[in-house]
Structures are given as C-alpha cells and as structure tokens.
Design a protein around this motif. Structure first.
Motif, PDB file in Angstrom:
ATOM      1  N   TRP A  15     -58.481  16.978 -60.493  1.00  0.00           N
ATOM      2  CA  TRP A  15     -57.282  17.621 -59.946  1.00  0.00           C
ATOM      3  C   TRP A  15     -57.663  18.791 -59.061  1.00  0.00           C
ATOM      4  CZ3 TRP A  15     -52.935  15.348 -59.519  1.00  0.00           C
ATOM      5  CH2 TRP A  15     -52.513  14.421 -60.482  1.00  0.00           C
ATOM      6  N   MET A  16     -58.621  19.572 -59.549  1.00  0.00           N
ATOM      7  CA  MET A  16     -59.084  20.697 -58.745  1.00  0.00           C
ATOM      8  C   MET A  16     -59.518  20.197 -57.377  1.00  0.00           C
ATOM      9  SD  MET A  16     -62.551  22.953 -59.205  1.00  0.00           S
ATOM     10  CE  MET A  16     -63.578  21.736 -58.382  1.00  0.00           C
ATOM     11  N   SER A  17     -60.342  19.146 -57.365  1.00  0.00           N
ATOM     12  CA  SER A  17     -60.870  18.623 -56.107  1.00  0.00           C
ATOM     13  C   SER A  17     -59.727  18.203 -55.190  1.00  0.00           C
ATOM     14  CB  SER A  17     -61.780  17.432 -56.375  1.00  0.00           C
ATOM     15  OG  SER A  17     -62.777  17.785 -57.303  1.00  0.00           O
ATOM     16  N   ALA A  18     -58.762  17.469 -55.772  1.00  0.00           N
ATOM     17  CA  ALA A  18     -57.654  16.973 -54.959  1.00  0.00           C
ATOM     18  C   ALA A  18     -56.860  18.136 -54.363  1.00  0.00           C
ATOM     19  CB  ALA A  18     -56.754  16.093 -55.816  1.00  0.00           C
ATOM     20  N   PHE A  19     -56.589  19.136 -55.166  1.00  0.00           N
ATOM     21  CA  PHE A  19     -55.773  20.248 -54.666  1.00  0.00           C
ATOM     22  C   PHE A  19     -56.519  21.091 -53.634  1.00  0.00           C
ATOM     23  CE2 PHE A  19     -52.820  19.284 -58.078  1.00  0.00           C
ATOM     24  CZ  PHE A  19     -51.602  19.594 -57.480  1.00  0.00           C
ATOM     25  N   TYR A  20     -57.824  21.235 -53.792  1.00  0.00           N
ATOM     26  CA  TYR A  20     -58.565  21.977 -52.769  1.00  0.00           C
ATOM     27  C   TYR A  20     -58.525  21.233 -51.439  1.00  0.00           C
ATOM     28  CZ  TYR A  20     -60.528  25.728 -55.636  1.00  0.00           C
ATOM     29  OH  TYR A  20     -60.679  26.831 -56.411  1.00  0.00           O
ATOM     30  N   LEU A  21     -58.702  19.898 -51.526  1.00  0.00           N
ATOM     31  CA  LEU A  21     -58.637  19.098 -50.302  1.00  0.00           C
ATOM     32  C   LEU A  21     -57.277  19.265 -49.634  1.00  0.00           C
ATOM     33  CD1 LEU A  21     -60.345  15.830 -51.509  1.00  0.00           C
ATOM     34  CD2 LEU A  21     -60.948  17.104 -49.472  1.00  0.00           C
ATOM     35  N   ALA A  22     -56.220  19.110 -50.448  1.00  0.00           N
ATOM     36  CA  ALA A  22     -54.873  19.222 -49.909  1.00  0.00           C
ATOM     37  C   ALA A  22     -54.649  20.612 -49.326  1.00  0.00           C
ATOM     38  CB  ALA A  22     -53.867  18.929 -51.009  1.00  0.00           C
ATOM     39  N   SER A  23     -55.120  21.612 -50.034  1.00  0.00           N
ATOM     40  CA  SER A  23     -54.924  22.985 -49.583  1.00  0.00           C
ATOM     41  C   SER A  23     -55.537  23.202 -48.198  1.00  0.00           C
ATOM     42  CB  SER A  23     -55.538  23.939 -50.608  1.00  0.00           C
ATOM     43  OG  SER A  23     -55.662  25.214 -50.077  1.00  0.00           O
ATOM     44  N   THR A  24     -56.737  22.642 -47.999  1.00  0.00           N
ATOM     45  CA  THR A  24     -57.400  22.791 -46.702  1.00  0.00           C
ATOM     46  C   THR A  24     -56.530  22.206 -45.592  1.00  0.00           C
ATOM     47  OG1 THR A  24     -59.428  22.363 -47.914  1.00  0.00           O
ATOM     48  CG2 THR A  24     -59.590  22.423 -45.518  1.00  0.00           C
ATOM     49  N   VAL A  25     -56.063  20.985 -45.845  1.00  0.00           N
ATOM     50  CA  VAL A  25     -55.254  20.300 -44.836  1.00  0.00           C
ATOM     51  C   VAL A  25     -53.978  21.100 -44.559  1.00  0.00           C
ATOM     52  CG1 VAL A  25     -53.949  18.210 -44.372  1.00  0.00           C
ATOM     53  CG2 VAL A  25     -56.185  18.067 -45.504  1.00  0.00           C
ATOM     54  N   ILE A  26     -53.343  21.549 -45.634  1.00  0.00           N
ATOM     55  CA  ILE A  26     -52.064  22.241 -45.464  1.00  0.00           C
ATOM     56  C   ILE A  26     -52.249  23.578 -44.736  1.00  0.00           C
ATOM     57  CG2 ILE A  26     -50.152  23.305 -46.694  1.00  0.00           C
ATOM     58  CD1 ILE A  26     -50.596  21.164 -48.861  1.00  0.00           C
ATOM     59  N   TYR A  27     -53.283  24.310 -45.105  1.00  0.00           N
ATOM     60  CA  TYR A  27     -53.545  25.585 -44.427  1.00  0.00           C
ATOM     61  C   TYR A  27     -53.689  25.362 -42.917  1.00  0.00           C
ATOM     62  CZ  TYR A  27     -54.429  29.249 -47.967  1.00  0.00           C
ATOM     63  OH  TYR A  27     -54.323  30.203 -48.921  1.00  0.00           O
ATOM     64  N   PHE A  28     -54.516  24.367 -42.557  1.00  0.00           N
ATOM     65  CA  PHE A  28     -54.738  24.128 -41.128  1.00  0.00           C
ATOM     66  C   PHE A  28     -53.452  23.620 -40.472  1.00  0.00           C
ATOM     67  CE2 PHE A  28     -59.505  23.979 -41.740  1.00  0.00           C
ATOM     68  CZ  PHE A  28     -59.736  25.047 -40.900  1.00  0.00           C
ATOM     69  N   GLY A  29     -52.724  22.767 -41.214  1.00  0.00           N
ATOM     70  CA  GLY A  29     -51.442  22.290 -40.699  1.00  0.00           C
ATOM     71  C   GLY A  29     -50.528  23.466 -40.389  1.00  0.00           C
ATOM     72  N   GLY A  30     -50.459  24.385 -41.314  1.00  0.00           N
ATOM     73  CA  GLY A  30     -49.613  25.557 -41.128  1.00  0.00           C
ATOM     74  C   GLY A  30     -50.053  26.393 -39.945  1.00  0.00           C
ATOM     75  N   LEU A  31     -51.373  26.424 -39.755  1.00  0.00           N
ATOM     76  CA  LEU A  31     -51.923  27.220 -38.656  1.00  0.00           C
ATOM     77  C   LEU A  31     -51.538  26.589 -37.327  1.00  0.00           C
ATOM     78  CD1 LEU A  31     -53.782  29.673 -38.254  1.00  0.00           C
ATOM     79  CD2 LEU A  31     -55.703  28.096 -38.114  1.00  0.00           C
ATOM     80  N   ILE A  32     -51.645  25.250 -37.273  1.00  0.00           N
ATOM     81  CA  ILE A  32     -51.330  24.558 -36.023  1.00  0.00           C
ATOM     82  C   ILE A  32     -49.828  24.625 -35.749  1.00  0.00           C
ATOM     83  CG2 ILE A  32     -51.280  22.278 -34.912  1.00  0.00           C
ATOM     84  CD1 ILE A  32     -53.897  21.719 -36.591  1.00  0.00           C
ATOM     85  N   ALA A  33     -49.042  24.399 -36.819  1.00  0.00           N
ATOM     86  CA  ALA A  33     -47.594  24.401 -36.634  1.00  0.00           C
ATOM     87  C   ALA A  33     -47.045  25.830 -36.600  1.00  0.00           C
ATOM     88  CB  ALA A  33     -46.932  23.604 -37.751  1.00  0.00           C
ATOM     89  N   ARG A  34     -47.898  26.792 -36.799  1.00  0.00           N
ATOM     90  CA  ARG A  34     -47.483  28.193 -36.909  1.00  0.00           C
ATOM     91  C   ARG A  34     -46.356  28.355 -37.912  1.00  0.00           C
ATOM     92  NH1 ARG A  34     -47.431  32.068 -32.110  1.00  0.00           N
ATOM     93  NH2 ARG A  34     -47.654  33.318 -33.971  1.00  0.00           N
ATOM     94  N   SER A  35     -46.501  27.666 -39.015  1.00  0.00           N
ATOM     95  CA  SER A  35     -45.452  27.731 -40.026  1.00  0.00           C
ATOM     96  C   SER A  35     -45.921  28.580 -41.198  1.00  0.00           C
ATOM     97  CB  SER A  35     -45.098  26.320 -40.496  1.00  0.00           C
ATOM     98  OG  SER A  35     -44.636  26.369 -41.829  1.00  0.00           O
ATOM     99  N   ASP A  36     -45.246  29.668 -41.385  1.00  0.00           N
ATOM    100  CA  ASP A  36     -45.587  30.575 -42.469  1.00  0.00           C
ATOM    101  C   ASP A  36     -45.404  29.903 -43.809  1.00  0.00           C
ATOM    102  OD1 ASP A  36     -46.684  32.967 -42.077  1.00  0.00           O
ATOM    103  OD2 ASP A  36     -44.906  34.133 -42.668  1.00  0.00           O
ATOM    104  N   TYR A  37     -44.311  29.122 -43.855  1.00  0.00           N
ATOM    105  CA  TYR A  37     -43.984  28.465 -45.114  1.00  0.00           C
ATOM    106  C   TYR A  37     -45.094  27.496 -45.531  1.00  0.00           C
ATOM    107  CZ  TYR A  37     -41.870  25.439 -48.483  1.00  0.00           C
ATOM    108  OH  TYR A  37     -41.645  24.709 -49.614  1.00  0.00           O
TER     109      TYR A  37
END
Ligand code: HEM
Lengths: 385, 666
Positions: A108-130
C-alpha cells in the motif's frame, strides 16, 4: 511567509491538544515499560525515553505529526490484535492479508507513493492547488502505511521465534522502507513550514525510485523475508545509528531534488520568466534557502550517525575507526557536504553551482549507501544484494 | 641589524605571518576538504593491507613497485595522506584561533553604538508613533523582549533612548566548538594510529616479520614490549590454551605485542537459531594477572567486549582449534587393503600407503555445522543444515595436492541418500562433488562391494559368457569365434570403465572402430557395457541375486555407475568417512588499546553540540530607537540575524505584532 509563522503559532498555542498529545505519549511510554520492561536493558530504556521526547517535541511544533503517529499506533495495534501471536493469520485474516500484515502495508505504501508522485506533478501542470493538496494527502497515507509496515514487521519478527525478533532497520530491504518514510516525513515538514507544494512531485519522484528498487528487491530476490540477525548486528546501537543515518540520507536526498527543481526553474525563468511552471514553483531564493536548510539538517544528523557508528564499531569490531570502506565513504560524503556548507555560508556562493553540487552530492551518497555494499568488500557487508 | 630582522620576522607582511594567513583562508580549507575526500577514495577502491604477493600478481612488477613507493597499499598511513590531514587540522586551528577573540566579544556585545541612520536602512526595520512616553515604552519593550529570551540594554543616545537586544549569542560558541572539535578528534585519532610504529620502523628499531613462524622463533626485533602505546591486533586461542601476546598486522607481515596478563580460553560456543544460523559467538575467558588475587572470569560475545586495564578484548572470529577426528579410510580398490580406522586431529598430517603408492594426508578443518541454501526449496534463501564435515589435503608422492571436503552424514538428493565429497585441485576453484550412494544401512559397503565385483575377473568373465550366450542364442548355429571375441570385448569394456570411466570407453571406441561404423556401433558398445554393469550388479554377492524390478535397486545401480564413472576425476585412492569427532574450537580475539579514545569521544560530543548550536540557535539582534515627539514617541524597530533569513522574516513580523499592538502606522 509571515502567514506561516502565525499559523504555526496558533497551532502550538492550542495547549489543550498539545497537553493531550503529551499525556498520550506518557501513557504509551509507561505502558511499554510495564509490558516489556523485563526485556529492556538500560540502553533500550534510554532509547525509549529519547524517542518519547523527540515525539513530544515534534508533535508540538508540527501538529499533523500527532495524527500520523496516532494512526500508526492504532493500525499497528489492530494488526497485533488480529495476529494474536499466530503468524499464519497473515494469510487467514482479511485485515492482515489485504491491509495490515507488513508486506501488505508496504505494498500500500508503494502504491500511494506512486500515486502521490503522479498527483503532485498533475497538480503542478494543472496549477491546481486542490490536486496538489491531494498529493500531499496521499504522501501522508503512504508514510503512515510504511510506518505501520515497519512496526508490524517488528512484531512479526518476534513471532517467528523467541530469539529472532529485531528492529526492522537491519537489512537493505528494511532501510529502503525507512528511507522512503523518513524522506517523506522531512519533506512534509518543510511543505507545511514553507507553504509550498511545488516541490512535492520532485521529492516523491526520488521516493518512487526507492519504491521501484524495493519492489524489484522483494519480488526478484525474496528480500522481504524475515531472517535472524547476524550476531554483529544484535546491538542497541543499531536502534539509533540506522535511523539517524537515514535522517541524514533523507535530508540530502531532498536537497538533491530541490537542486534539480532549482535548475529547471532557473533555466525556464531565463527563457520565459512568466511561464506557468515558474509561477507555480517556489521562488529561486526560497529553493536556494531550503536546499541549504536540508543540507544543514542532513549534515548535523549524518555527523551524529557517523559518530554513533564509530562508538558502535569500537564495541563490536575493536576500533572506533578502521578505514572500513563504509566508514571511509561516510567520511567522503561528510567532507563533501562540509565543503558545500563552507562555500555557501562563508563564501556566499549560491544558485546554480550549489544546485549542481547538491546533485553531485547525491551520487556520493548513493555510493555510500548502496555502492559500497555492492562493489566493495568490508565489514559492512550485511546489506549485499 | 637584529632589530630589523626581527621586524621582518614578525612584521605584518613577513613570511610567517603570510603563511599563517594563508593557512587560515577559506580557499585552502575547502581545497583541503575536497582533496582529503578524493584521497580517501583510493583506499576503498584498492583493498588495503593485503599480502604483497597479491598486489604483485595484480599489477605486475613495475607498477607494484611504483604503487608501493607512494604507499597505496596502506594509504591511510602514507606520509602524503597524513600531510593533508595535518594541513587540514592546522588550517582549522589557525582559523579558530584567529576568529575566537572577535567571536567571544561578539557574543556579549549588544552593539549599543549603532546609528539611527543605519538602523533605518536595515532590511528589517519598521517605524511607528506611540502615544506613550519613551521611557515607559522602553521599560515595557525590555520586559516583553526578555520574555522572548532576549538580553537587553537601555542606553541614552543624546536624549533619544536605545534598547539593544540579542538572542542566540551562543551561536558563535557553536562555531568555536565545531572547529575546536575537529582539532581534538584528529589529535586523539593520531594518538591511536600506528604512526609511532612506523617511526620506529623507519629508525630501524623494529622489523616486520613476514614468515609464518612458531611464536618461540620470532626474533626480538619483531616484538614489542608492554607499554602505554596504542595498538590493535588479534590472536587465535584454542580451547584450553592461553596466550600472553597478540599479533599486530603490519602491511604484509606482523609484529608481536606482549600483554601484561595471560588470556586463557576455557570454552568457545556458537549459539544457533532454530534454522541453524548462528545467533551468538561467545568465549569464556580467564584472565591470569599477577596483580589479581584470583583469576578473572568473564564471557565475551560479539558486541560485548571485556575491558581490562585499558585493554579491550573483543570476540572477532573463530576457527577450528584441532578437533579430534576418527576417520575410516575405504580404498576404492579392495586389493589395496581393508578399510582402516584412523585417529587423527585437525592440523595433523601423516604418511599413508595404499597399494604400492605413498600419500601424505593432512587434516585441515572440521565444521560442526554446514548451513547452506536448501536445494529442494525454490526459495534460495531457505537454509538447511547438512551436519558436520571435515577437510583434508592428499599429497601424492609427486607432490600434487588435492583438497577434499567430506560430509559426515548422507545427504538427501531427489529422495536418495548420498555421501558427498567435494574435491578441487586449487583453492581458487569451487569444489565439485562426488556423490557416493549410501545403502539401506546408511553405509558405503554396498557401493564398495559392487566396485569389488566389477574387479572380480572370474565373476566378470562368467557374466560376460552368460550375456554372450543370450545375445547369440538366435544364431542358427553356434559360432565359437564370434562368441569368444564378444565375450572378450565385454570383459575389456568393464575393465576400461572401472579404470577410466565412460571417458576411457568412449576414447577406446573412437580409436578402435573404423569411422564409418562408429556412428552405429558406438551406442551399441555403450549399451552392452551398461547391460554388463547391470548384470554384475543384480548377480549380487554369493549368489544372492537382487530383484531387478525393485526401484530402489535400479536407482542404486544408476547412482553407483555414475559415481564410478566420475572416480577417475576424484584423484583419491580412498574414501574417508568420519565416524566420530571431538569438537575443539579456537576463538579469534581482537585486542586493542586506544588511549586516545576518550579524547576522540570528547571531541565528537563537542562537534555535535557545536553543529546543533550553529544550525539551530541563530543569533538574532533587535534595536528599538525611541525619539520623543511632543509627549509621544517615534519608534524605530530594526533587526538582523546571522543565518536563516527566511525564518527571521516571520520572526520580525511576530515581534512587530507584539510591540505595536495598536497598529499605528507612521
Ligand atoms: C573538517 C573541517 C571543518 C568542518 C567539519 C567545518 C564545519 C563547519 C560548519 C558545519 C560550519 C557551519 C556552516 C553553516 O552554517 O552552514 C562552519 C562554518 C565556518 N567554518 Fe568551518 N569547518 C571545518 C574547517 C574549517 C576551516 C579550516 C576553516 C578556516 C578557514 C573554517 C572556517 C569557518 C568559518 C569562518 C565558518 C563561519 C562561522 C560563522 O560565521 O558562524 N572551517 N564550519
């Protein structure tokens, strides 16, 4: 910036919460002393108190840590209750099998870290604070599951046989989990303190790399199986030497990724100062400052860890310094960052050269951490692939 | 004249001064840090302090000499390495000495001499008007800043009031502690290094011994008297024995250091986990010292040394200490004699005769446990204990040495039991294993009997005749010549197989058959041989025929044939079986004296304290300048810090909130 501090202040001013936190810690410490006191020697009791005090302080200056610790405690206790001392429950019990057994928790840890990476970058590209906030949440969940995995593994090792149990920071597999957890904790601390989520993806990328290694190591080499410790590692020193070391490594790793982010932003800013990327990221000055802070933190803890290592070596090998490859590479890493700090602090160098240097430092660290075990022979050959 | 040269020596730009200034520069410090880091790499890439012959083989004679002359085999005590280290220490010392006075002053100085103008231009400064009078304000500000941990002082500056405040003056102490610590640690480390021994060697007072000699024959020049000096060495003591010396490894040899006491090893133990992996190594030691009323008994273990009179005694390793072994030697050729029982010991050697050959048998090792990956498990990490084994070397009369490793108990492979014996002709090779099938009673008797039957001329001839008859039964009329020649061929095949295995049979077929027939006839020959081997086996001993449909027999035959086929590569005329043993171990102790240890530890604590102060207790200064303006006050607040400017931004805001509650902007 002033926002931040005031925020922190109100946090730490809520004395009721802090009081509750301290009371809980005190109760937990007393409980451990009563329940396990017979098995603990004076050093281990000292370590217990040190841990208690560090957590008391961390929880005071950093409120989210309290929730994290509480979640880890509750989930770990739940796992222990589900196990009931029988290791085979890991496959039979739903909770253990899918969530709480150390191996499941680590997946689970591994899965969530992977997801977190993707989401962080997604947020950065979309400039979405949320979205970035979500990345941060995921990182917290991953860290919690990683910590639960370690705690449960600790207990599992004791269930394997009366004299097998040991703290799970003893082989390469376990310290990789530790690395992920500690690095993200340090990052999350900075994230809140400096109100910036732009660096999240970068730091999580580093953790993802560690997770990839971890998965390969588990599936290809069966590294996750618990095995008894070799006698040289059976020492209370390990309980403090290894975690301290990984605070150092974690902080250096963060500095590296800040260095990468710094270079990207500064190149982009040169071409297009008002690009979205540049605006979404923290200012160059802020990153420069944070890089310095990380390296200082890493340096302080790495110094402590190396000294603890020397104390331990004196007890286990008969000499506090024997120029063993691992020791020597620690010294090399340490000298490198000492030079970095002098350059930065007394010569006032900053910006790109220091960012490049932080990245070079990472490769020295990687060699100290892994390369020595793989390529060089010496007394520290426990963590071989 | 003399005055002038004095001036020159100590003048501002004199050489010593310039040198001192150079030594204290940041540029040099950073260069040295990096140089030392790079130099340290060498010793980790090239394994240090290995036997010189290894280096010689690795680099060849030319580079071996070159590398030796620059000390690459012991980098960390090479003169040039120590020089870099010394320069760094000197540089740090000069740096601290130069900075300390001003830093100490700065720690206490509240800087009451600042000008209003410079305060107003500081990066952190703020002005406002307050209704209160300056002196009331000053008193209340001082009060509030004290609560925030500041030291304050009020001065009258030509009618205006100035409150100067400082927190974290100790930060400067952090700098001093950190850098003094470096010097302290290096000095302590130097005391524990082997520099004095090197010096003594250069002066010709001691000589490194490179030969493997018994203790009594080691010359005086290689011995070191009891003293206060630092050393680190090791000694291996068998159970029931004792030692009064310790061996210090030096480059490609060693020195002998005398101890002021005698260490006796009563017992060495390895405690095991359930899965057979070692859990702890322990030695029961007895220290005999004339100064003790009675001998001191103490058990040491890994991570639990004994410290006696400043000598630290560690559990470092273990080895066999001359275990007693009872071994049965089975000649593969029964004509060379009956099996004999030998009472021997590890490290013993003796001459043996088998047949007309003489051999020298050297017992080299005994291992009580052999924990290896379990070949029956898919998981390569699962271990299994294969029980005791012993090692020996067999030297033939021509001096050729072959090394063996035999297991005491049969080991299971695919449901059958085998005696395993590893063989290799040089230590750099891996062992290859002979698998002798164990019989139903767990012995090698059946195997040896079968081998003897293959050598029994009469028996082989009888069975060859039988087989020939069976083969030629279908011929319309008997052909005596063909019969004779086939029988002879069968006998020859068996004889060749026993002598040289399948290899020799194949070679014979190659040579004796014309090329065109080889393709078809070679398999036929091998088939006939196999048939013979089986018939001889199933014929049994003394007419007790064996059941040739019993799987157990079929497998045994197959395994025995495989084993006999590989005997020529086994190089030994006998098989040694371990019957009994008495395990005697030797404990490898590491003994060290490190008088500088305390100094190093003290320095380390200083270093850590210094670093945390330096990093986390920044020096923060505040000034409040109060001018009277018609009963009210004009307030100027300014501040600065020596590190973490970003944290200070927020801190300054906070102070401002605190002191300016009514938010009257100017
Ligand atoms: C192994 C040797 C050394 C180590 C480990 C060391 C370590 C440090 C550290 C960690 C800092 C703090 C840097 C920061 O705050 O970011 C520092 C500061 C400093 N070091 Fe060194 N240092 C060493 C040698 C030297 C030498 C040889 C010099 C003399 C040229 C020197 C001069 C300074 C100075 C002037 C400062 C600034 C102190 C201040 O203003 O607070 N250091 N050193």
């Amino acid at each position: 910036m002033s926002e931040t501090i005031r925020q922190n202040q109100t946090d730490s001013q809520s004395w009721l919460a802090v009081g509750a936190w301290w009371t809980l810690l005190l109760l937990a410490t007393v409980f451990i002393l009563v329940a396990y006191g017979d098995h603990l020697d004076v050093y281990e009791v000292t370590i217990l108190f040190l841990t208690g005090f560090s957590m008391a302080w961390l929880g005071k200056v950093w409120p989210p840590f309290r929730w994290h610790a509480l979640a880890v405690a509750i989930l770990s206790l739940l796992a222990l209750q589900r196990y009931g001392g029988d290791l085979s429950m890991a496959q039979q019990d739903f909770w253990l099998n899918y969530i709480l057994a150390s191996q499941s928790a680590i997946m689970w840890m591994s899965a969530f870290y992977l997801a977190s990476t993707v989401i962080y970058f997604g947020g950065l590209i979309a400039r979405s604070d949320y979205t970035q906030k979500l990345g941060s949440r995921f990182a917290w969940i991953a860290t919690t599951m990683g910590m639960v995995g370690l705690m449960v593994r600790w207990r599992e090792s004791h269930m394997m046989g009366s004299d097998i149990g040991y703290i799970p920071v003893s082989n390469l597999y376990e310290v990789f989990i530790l690395f992920c957890v500690i690095t993200s904790l340090i990052y999350l601390f900075y994230e809140r303190r400096y109100r910036t989520r732009g660096l999240g993806g970068f730091v999580m990328l580093m953790i993802t790399a560690a997770v990839m290694f971890l998965l390969w190591y588990a599936f290809e080499r069966n590294a996750h199986e618990i095995e008894p410790l070799v006698p040289a590692l059976q020492s209370y020193w390990m309980k403090i030497h290894v975690p301290t070391n990984f605070i150092g490594y974690g902080a250096f790793a963060i500095a590296t990724m800040i260095g990468v982010a710094y270079l990207l932003v500064s190149w982009r800013a040169e071409k297009k100062p008002d690009s979205d990327f540049v605006k979404a990221m923290p200012s160059l000055a802020a990153m420069d400052d944070l890089m310095h802070k990380s390296i200082a933190l890493g340096f302080a803890f790495f110094t402590v860890a190396t000294i603890l290592g020397a104390f331990w070596a004196a007890e286990a090998w008969g000499g506090y310094w024997t120029w063993d490859p691992k020791e020597t590479w620690s010294l090399i890493l340490w000298l490198n960052y000492a030079a970095w700090l002098h350059m930065r602090f007394t010569k006032g160098w900053h910006g790109r050269p220091m960012a490049w240097w932080a990245i070079v430092g990472f490769f020295i660290m990687l060699f100290t951490f892994l390369g020595v075990n793989i390529f060089l022979s010496g007394l520290h050959s426990y963590g071989g692939l | 004249m003399s005055e002038k040269s004095n001036l020159k020596l100590f003048g501002k730009n004199s050489f010593p001064r310039r040198l001192l200034r150079f030594l204290g520069t940041m540029e040099l410090a950073i260069t040295l840090l990096i140089t030392l880091a790079i130099a340290s790499v060498i010793g980790t890439v090239l394994q240090q302090n290995q036997p010189y012959t290894d280096y010689l083989i690795k680099f060849g004679p030319f580079w071996f000499e070159v590398f030796e002359s620059v000390g690459l085999y012991d980098v960390y005590s090479a003169p040039w390495f120590l020089l870099i280290l010394t320069l760094l220490v000197v540089s740090t010392a000069v740096c601290v000495t130069r900075h300390t006075p001003s830093m100490l002053k700065d720690m206490r100085n509240l800087r009451t001499q600042v000008q209003r103008k410079s305060l107003a231009t500081m990066k952190h400064s703020e002005q406002w008007i307050s209704r209160d009078a300056p002196d009331t304000l000053a008193a209340s500000f001082q009060q509030q800043l004290k609560l925030k941990g500041f030291r304050t002082r009020l001065t009258d500056r030509n009618g205006a009031l100035l409150v100067s405040a400082m927190r974290g003056g100790i930060n400067r102490l952090g700098y001093i502690l950190t850098h003094v610590a470096i010097v302290v640690i290096c000095v302590g480390g130097l005391m524990d290094g082997n520099l004095p021994l090197k010096m003594a060697e250069w002066r010709g007072q001691i000589q490194i011994e490179t030969r493997d000699l018994p203790l009594s024959q080691i010359p005086q020049e290689s011995r070191l008297a009891i003293g206060k000096q630092a050393f680190r060495g090791s000694v291996s003591i068998p159970e029931g024995r004792s030692s009064e010396v310790v061996f210090l490894p030096m480059r490609d040899g060693y020195l002998v250091q005398a101890l002021p006491f005698r260490i006796e090893l009563e017992e060495f133990r390895v405690e095991h986990h359930d899965n057979g992996q070692p859990r702890s190594f322990e030695s029961d030691l007895v220290i005999h010292d004339p100064e003790l009323e009675e001998p001191l008994r103490h058990t040491i273990a890994v991570n639990h040394p004994l410290i006696y009179k400043g000598y630290a005694i560690y559990q470092a390793s273990f080895a066999d200490g001359g275990s007693a072994l009872q071994v049965e030697a089975w000649p593969f050729d029964h004509r060379a004699g009956d099996p004999v029982m030998l009472d021997t010991k590890v490290f013993d050697s003796r001459d043996m005769h088998w047949g007309d050959r003489q051999y020298r048998l050297e017992m080299t090792n005994f291992r009580l446990f052999n924990i290896n990956p379990d070949p029956t498990d898919d998981n390569p990490r699962r271990m299994t204990n294969s029980g005791p084994s012993f090692g020996f070397i067999l030297r033939s009369h021509t001096g050729e040495a072959t090394e063996y490793e035999n297991y005491m108990f049969p080991i299971e492979r695919e449901g059958r039991m085998f005696y395993l014996s590893g063989v290799r002709s040089s230590p750099s090779e891996n062992f290859s294993y002979l698998h002798l099938p164990a019989d139903a009673h767990g012995g090698v008797d059946s195997f040896m009997e079968y081998l003897a039957r293959l050598r029994d001329r009469n028996l082989v001839a009888d069975i060859a005749q039988l087989m020939t008859r069976d083969a030629l039964a279908d011929l319309p009329e008997p052909d005596a010549n063909l019969e004779e020649s086939l029988q002879q061929t069968l006998i020859t095949l068996v004889g060749m197989f026993v002598r040289g295995g399948f290899d020799e049979v194949r070679e014979f077929v190659e040579i004796s058959l014309p090329e065109i027939e080889r393709q078809t006839l070679a398999p036929a020959y091998l088939g006939m041989l196999r048939e013979m081997l089986a018939r001889i086996y199933f014929a049994g001993v003394d007419g007790h025929e064996l059941d040739n449909t019993d799987n157990q027999n079929i497998f045994f035959l197959q395994d025995a044939v495989d084993a006999i086929g590989s005997l020529p590569r086994y190089h030994s005329p006998v098989f040694l079986m371990l019957h009994d043993y008495e395990h005697i171990q030797a404990s490898g102790l590491q003994i060290a004296r490190a008088p500088g240890q305390f100094i190093v530890y003290f320095g380390s604590v200083m270093l850590v304290a210094g670093l945390f102060i330096l990093f986390y207790l920044p020096q923060r200064r505040l000034w409040i300048w109060l001018d009277e303006e018609g009963g009210a006050s004009r307030v100027l607040l300014a501040g600065m810090t020596n590190r973490n400017p970003r944290d200070f931004d927020g801190f300054f805001d906070e102070i401002q909130q605190l002191l300016k509650p009514d938010k009257q902007e100017l």
